[in-house]
Design a protein around this motif. Structure first.
Motif, PDB file in Angstrom:
ATOM      1  N   ASP A 101      88.361  51.065 -57.778  1.00  5.70           N
ATOM      2  CA  ASP A 101      87.988  51.711 -56.750  1.00  5.70           C
ATOM      3  C   ASP A 101      89.393  52.829 -57.162  1.00  5.70           C
ATOM      4  N   ARG A 102      90.251  52.484 -56.824  1.00  8.77           N
ATOM      5  CA  ARG A 102      91.181  54.077 -56.576  1.00  8.77           C
ATOM      6  C   ARG A 102      91.499  54.528 -57.937  1.00  8.77           C
ATOM      7  N   GLU A 103      92.053  54.087 -58.837  1.00 10.37           N
ATOM      8  CA  GLU A 103      91.826  53.842 -60.204  1.00 10.37           C
ATOM      9  C   GLU A 103      90.709  54.751 -60.877  1.00 10.37           C
ATOM     10  N   TYR A 104      89.381  54.405 -60.857  1.00  5.85           N
ATOM     11  CA  TYR A 104      88.557  55.007 -60.927  1.00  5.85           C
ATOM     12  C   TYR A 104      88.267  55.987 -60.107  1.00  5.85           C
ATOM     13  N   GLU A 105      88.658  56.103 -58.795  1.00  3.07           N
ATOM     14  CA  GLU A 105      88.133  57.290 -57.973  1.00  3.07           C
ATOM     15  C   GLU A 105      89.076  58.527 -58.275  1.00  3.07           C
ATOM     16  N   GLY A 106      90.657  57.846 -58.767  1.00  9.28           N
ATOM     17  CA  GLY A 106      91.905  58.545 -59.592  1.00  9.28           C
ATOM     18  C   GLY A 106      91.275  59.634 -60.698  1.00  9.28           C
ATOM     19  N   LEU A 107      90.859  58.558 -61.352  1.00 12.63           N
ATOM     20  CA  LEU A 107      90.292  58.680 -63.076  1.00 12.63           C
ATOM     21  C   LEU A 107      89.040  60.700 -63.017  1.00 12.63           C
ATOM     22  N   MET A 108      88.307  59.986 -61.921  1.00 16.87           N
ATOM     23  CA  MET A 108      86.765  60.663 -62.078  1.00 16.87           C
ATOM     24  C   MET A 108      87.277  62.066 -61.638  1.00 16.87           C
ATOM     25  N   ARG A 109      88.473  62.560 -60.406  1.00 13.70           N
ATOM     26  CA  ARG A 109      88.887  64.126 -59.750  1.00 13.70           C
ATOM     27  C   ARG A 109      89.958  64.644 -61.164  1.00 13.70           C
ATOM     28  N   GLN A 110      89.862  63.577 -62.107  1.00 15.78           N
ATOM     29  CA  GLN A 110      90.636  64.543 -62.728  1.00 15.78           C
ATOM     30  C   GLN A 110      89.992  64.856 -63.840  1.00 15.78           C
ATOM     31  N   LEU A 111      89.257  64.368 -63.943  1.00 16.99           N
ATOM     32  CA  LEU A 111      87.599  64.429 -65.190  1.00 16.99           C
ATOM     33  C   LEU A 111      86.746  65.100 -64.507  1.00 16.99           C
ATOM     34  N   MET A 112      86.232  66.007 -63.585  1.00 15.26           N
ATOM     35  CA  MET A 112      86.310  66.505 -63.086  1.00 15.26           C
ATOM     36  C   MET A 112      86.644  68.094 -62.755  1.00 15.26           C
ATOM     37  N   THR A 113      88.470  67.928 -62.595  1.00 14.01           N
ATOM     38  CA  THR A 113      89.114  69.352 -62.709  1.00 14.01           C
ATOM     39  C   THR A 113      88.544  69.718 -64.474  1.00 14.01           C
ATOM     40  N   TYR A 114      89.392  68.909 -64.995  1.00 12.47           N
ATOM     41  CA  TYR A 114      88.989  69.450 -66.858  1.00 12.47           C
ATOM     42  C   TYR A 114      87.571  69.762 -67.389  1.00 12.47           C
ATOM     43  N   MET A 115      86.692  69.732 -66.267  1.00 13.91           N
ATOM     44  CA  MET A 115      85.336  69.827 -66.815  1.00 13.91           C
ATOM     45  C   MET A 115      85.419  71.664 -66.879  1.00 13.91           C
ATOM     46  N   MET A 116      86.184  71.395 -65.197  1.00 13.36           N
ATOM     47  CA  MET A 116      85.744  73.395 -64.144  1.00 13.36           C
ATOM     48  C   MET A 116      86.562  74.080 -65.057  1.00 13.36           C
ATOM     49  N   GLU A 117      87.439  73.761 -65.383  1.00 13.79           N
ATOM     50  CA  GLU A 117      89.021  74.717 -66.646  1.00 13.79           C
ATOM     51  C   GLU A 117      87.957  74.621 -67.654  1.00 13.79           C
ATOM     52  N   ASP A 118      87.233  73.998 -68.498  1.00 17.13           N
ATOM     53  CA  ASP A 118      86.977  74.212 -69.374  1.00 17.13           C
ATOM     54  C   ASP A 118      85.561  73.361 -69.810  1.00 17.13           C
ATOM     55  N   PRO A 119      84.114  74.240 -69.441  1.00 12.10           N
ATOM     56  CA  PRO A 119      83.301  74.089 -69.367  1.00 12.10           C
ATOM     57  C   PRO A 119      82.702  73.644 -70.810  1.00 12.10           C
ATOM     58  N   ARG A 120      82.750  73.833 -72.087  1.00  8.86           N
ATOM     59  CA  ARG A 120      82.782  73.860 -72.921  1.00  8.86           C
ATOM     60  C   ARG A 120      83.175  72.214 -73.452  1.00  8.86           C
ATOM     61  N   SER A 121      83.882  71.645 -72.643  1.00 12.72           N
ATOM     62  CA  SER A 121      84.534  69.572 -73.063  1.00 12.72           C
ATOM     63  C   SER A 121      82.672  68.688 -71.784  1.00 12.72           C
ATOM     64  N   ILE A 122      82.060  70.163 -71.349  1.00 12.92           N
ATOM     65  CA  ILE A 122      81.416  68.937 -70.345  1.00 12.92           C
ATOM     66  C   ILE A 122      80.807  67.773 -71.038  1.00 12.92           C
ATOM     67  N   PRO A 123      80.152  67.964 -72.329  1.00 10.30           N
ATOM     68  CA  PRO A 123      79.433  66.837 -72.741  1.00 10.30           C
ATOM     69  C   PRO A 123      80.879  65.320 -73.405  1.00 10.30           C
ATOM     70  N   GLN A 124      81.925  65.894 -73.923  1.00 17.17           N
ATOM     71  CA  GLN A 124      82.295  65.037 -74.096  1.00 17.17           C
ATOM     72  C   GLN A 124      83.323  64.417 -72.972  1.00 17.17           C
ATOM     73  N   ILE A 125      83.081  65.051 -71.850  1.00 21.36           N
ATOM     74  CA  ILE A 125      83.730  64.295 -70.613  1.00 21.36           C
ATOM     75  C   ILE A 125      83.465  63.874 -70.626  1.00 21.36           C
ATOM     76  N   MET A 126      82.464  64.137 -70.340  1.00 16.87           N
ATOM     77  CA  MET A 126      80.682  63.102 -69.423  1.00 16.87           C
ATOM     78  C   MET A 126      80.891  61.560 -69.871  1.00 16.87           C
ATOM     79  N   SER A 127      80.717  61.409 -71.470  1.00 20.13           N
ATOM     80  CA  SER A 127      80.996  60.233 -72.540  1.00 20.13           C
ATOM     81  C   SER A 127      82.110  59.499 -71.503  1.00 20.13           C
TER      82      SER A 127
END
Length: 233
Positions: A165-191
């Motif tokens: 669960d801790r690894e999952y939460e850490g990864l989710m924070r990382q992915l959310m940050t990436y999407m905010m920095e590059d909105p064009r990546s949202i479809p791929q990052i959602m996958s």
């Protein structure tokens, strides 16, 4: 079957029935483990051929569940098991349901593996691989505990879900940050997020199977039991 602490019966056929169904569960577990391993590798390596192999293999996982469930139903109807034997059959029926659902989660990951990712986006999959390997180790340990119906091993695996669960939460924070920095990546990052969620759910399924092992060994339902109380069973 002796490793499962299942008593011998006057009816040799009853022993054979139990041994056969247990062996089928182990075979199903081995297939599900391979499905997950291949799905993770297909995702990380972008291997579409391997992903298709996982998708095709899901039908075999489903067949295992149906056939084992039928076997258990026949044993209950014909042998009318009681006490530990009945707990074993119930634990098996519940376990194969979770194994089938783990197979479904592996299928979801394989479908994502067929999508296209840029080089930068693929670099993010390294973190997903770390989570995937942790979940794979948890599944392997769960299947080992089931093979031996080992209460202590099941308890230990059950407690590792907090790490997942801790690894999952850490990864989710990382992915959310990436999407905010590059909105064009949202479809791929959602996958990638769907894949991470699938892995986290597999950890929950492993916990369930560990609880079934504890139920068989101790004869007590531990689904809503605190970790401290589990240790004192």
């Amino acid at each position: 079957m002796d490793n499962l602490n299942v008593g011998r019966h006057i009816s040799g056929q009853f022993n054979e029935d139990l041994e056969r169904v247990i062996n089928h569960v182990m075979s199903m577990g081995g297939l599900v483990e391979k499905q997950l391993k291949d799905a993770i590798n297909a995702m990380i390596e972008g291997d579409e051929k391997l992903a298709k192999k996982v998708l095709k293999g899901d039908y075999q996982v489903n067949d295992y569940e149906v056939n084992i469930d039928d076997e258990c139903t026949r044993i209950i109807a014909k042998r009318q098991p009681a006490a530990g034997d009945l707990r074993l059959i119930m634990a098996i029926i519940k376990t194969i349901t979770d194994l089938e659902r783990i197979g479904d989660e592996a299928e979801k990951i394989a479908k994502v593996a067929q999508e296209s990712f840029s080089k930068e986006q693929r670099d993010l999959l390294v973190s997903l691989e770390n989570l995937g390997q942790s979940v794979l180790v948890m599944l392997q340990a769960t299947l080992d505990a089931f093979t031996r119906m080992d209460f202590d091993a099941a308890l230990k695996v059950h407690q590792t879900d907090d790490k997942i669960d801790r690894e999952y939460e850490g990864l989710m924070r990382q992915l959310m940050t990436y999407m905010m920095e590059d909105p064009r990546s949202i479809p791929q990052i959602m996958s990638v997020i769907w894949s991470a969620r699938a892995l986290e759910r597999i950890g929950d399924r492993c916990q369930n199977i560990c609880e079934y092992i504890m139920y068989f060994v101790k004869g007590k339902v531990v689904r809503h039991t605190s970790p401290e109380d589990m240790e004192n069973l």
